[in-house]
Design a protein around this motif. Sequence first.
Motif, PDB file in Angstrom:
ATOM      1  N   HIS A 144       5.704 -15.776   3.941  1.00  0.00           N
ATOM      2  CA  HIS A 144       5.271 -15.573   2.571  1.00  0.00           C
ATOM      3  C   HIS A 144       6.323 -16.022   1.548  1.00  0.00           C
ATOM      4  N   LYS A 159       7.733 -19.208  -0.389  1.00  0.00           N
ATOM      5  CA  LYS A 159       7.301 -20.544  -0.787  1.00  0.00           C
ATOM      6  C   LYS A 159       8.519 -21.380  -1.160  1.00  0.00           C
ATOM      7  N   THR A 169       5.849 -17.873 -12.362  1.00  0.00           N
ATOM      8  CA  THR A 169       4.414 -17.610 -12.429  1.00  0.00           C
ATOM      9  C   THR A 169       4.174 -16.137 -12.114  1.00  0.00           C
ATOM     10  N   SER A 192       2.101 -14.873 -10.024  1.00  0.00           N
ATOM     11  CA  SER A 192       1.837 -14.647  -8.593  1.00  0.00           C
ATOM     12  C   SER A 192       3.087 -14.824  -7.739  1.00  0.00           C
ATOM     13  N   ASP A 193       4.026 -15.694  -8.163  1.00  0.00           N
ATOM     14  CA  ASP A 193       5.193 -15.992  -7.340  1.00  0.00           C
ATOM     15  C   ASP A 193       6.513 -15.584  -7.978  1.00  0.00           C
ATOM     16  N   THR A 224      10.472 -18.985  -3.802  1.00  0.00           N
ATOM     17  CA  THR A 224       9.740 -17.931  -4.501  1.00  0.00           C
ATOM     18  C   THR A 224       9.041 -17.059  -3.472  1.00  0.00           C
ATOM     19  N   ARG A 246       5.657 -14.570  -2.666  1.00  0.00           N
ATOM     20  CA  ARG A 246       4.306 -14.156  -3.056  1.00  0.00           C
ATOM     21  C   ARG A 246       4.281 -12.658  -3.340  1.00  0.00           C
ATOM     22  N   ARG A 247       3.940 -12.303  -4.554  1.00  0.00           N
ATOM     23  CA  ARG A 247       3.950 -10.902  -4.935  1.00  0.00           C
ATOM     24  C   ARG A 247       2.918 -10.074  -4.173  1.00  0.00           C
ATOM     25  N   ASP A 248       1.785 -10.681  -3.808  1.00  0.00           N
ATOM     26  CA  ASP A 248       0.734  -9.920  -3.127  1.00  0.00           C
ATOM     27  C   ASP A 248       1.022  -9.734  -1.639  1.00  0.00           C
ATOM     28  N   ARG A 249       2.155 -10.220  -1.170  1.00  0.00           N
ATOM     29  CA  ARG A 249       2.505 -10.077   0.247  1.00  0.00           C
ATOM     30  C   ARG A 249       3.826  -9.334   0.427  1.00  0.00           C
ATOM     31  N   CYS A 250       4.241  -8.598  -0.592  1.00  0.00           N
ATOM     32  CA  CYS A 250       5.486  -7.845  -0.541  1.00  0.00           C
ATOM     33  C   CYS A 250       5.206  -6.346  -0.410  1.00  0.00           C
TER      34      CYS A 250
END
Length: 365
Positions: A282, A284, A297, A299-300, A350, A352-356
């Motif tokens: 996760h 990037k 961003t 999201s990232d 970067t 991914r915020r939704d995978r932390c």
Amino acid sequence: MTAGQTPPRLEIRNLVRVFDGRRVVDDVSLHIRAGQVTCLLGPSGCGKSTTLRMIAGVEMQDSGEIYVDGKLICDTVFRVPPERREIGLMFQDFALFPHLSVAGNVAFGLKGSREEKRARVEELLARVSLGGHIDSYPHQLSGGEQQRVALARALAPRPRIMLMDEPFSGLDNRLRDGIRDDTLALLKEEDAAVLLVTHEPEEAMRMADEIALMRGGRIVQQGAPYNVYTRPADRAAVAFFSDINVLRANVTGALAQTPFGQFLAPGFPDNTEVDIVFRPQHVKLDFDRGGKGPLPTPSDGVAARGVVERARFLGSESLVEFRMDFDGSLLKATVPNVFIPETGRVMWLTIRRDRCFVFPADRKR
């Protein structure tokens, strides 16, 4: 359980087993329905096999109860003998009788006429693709073939429950996936409730309808594989399924401040230290463009600069390790297919915020 609802095929309530003053199994409860595969997953020594032995009846619990189809089969006073529990057993050691043929091994323990036994043996050997080996002996078979004979023998009496303790760990990796899939299909056909013990997360994810993650004698999380993987109970649960990266951060206004930007940390008071945990897949990656990385961003978050320490191709993905500028720590990223940047190359990372996952800081770190 509500009125009129069918009871689980297997239910264990608050099992405890103590050795030398230590709770090897500590208040374990599970229920498994007919046709369901539950994996008891955890590291060696966490109490998985002891739990299995208590269900099988070869070891007595210090407290707790075991039910089959809603009927008590064992507590600390009442105990149905192991041979009357209608439970099939499979272990890492296939324990085939060397002096008996394949047919003799599968028929061992079957009741009925000679013709009925022979019909059941032929049916099961055909279903495990060993019909041509009915008169062979175990020493004439490969490891995979012996495993299938052991499975057929365990299923022959039509047990209501199947207990499996690391049954595939002795097999060659190239054979294991196919044999696991074939075994799972046959167990589903037989409609047995299956409890599979394993220390391999991949095996549990591949086979289970439900995973019970065990640690230190206790079940720390239980649920569908997707939920256990994507909604882990704690940092150790994340780490058991994969490599992890960890950022230590302080919370201000329900936000954790890091070089990668802010992370939501609801429920944590100001000045609390937290661990932000994320998996290498996760992360990037982006190339350096004249000393600049990608723009922030939602999201990232914010990009942080790192230098490639080493990169390796692992077959289906590449693992790249970075030495981060902000504190000199090492951070891992995985990339699908082949990606082998040279050592010393500058890149921007970067997350991914939704995978932390945000957990209280681990003081043993």
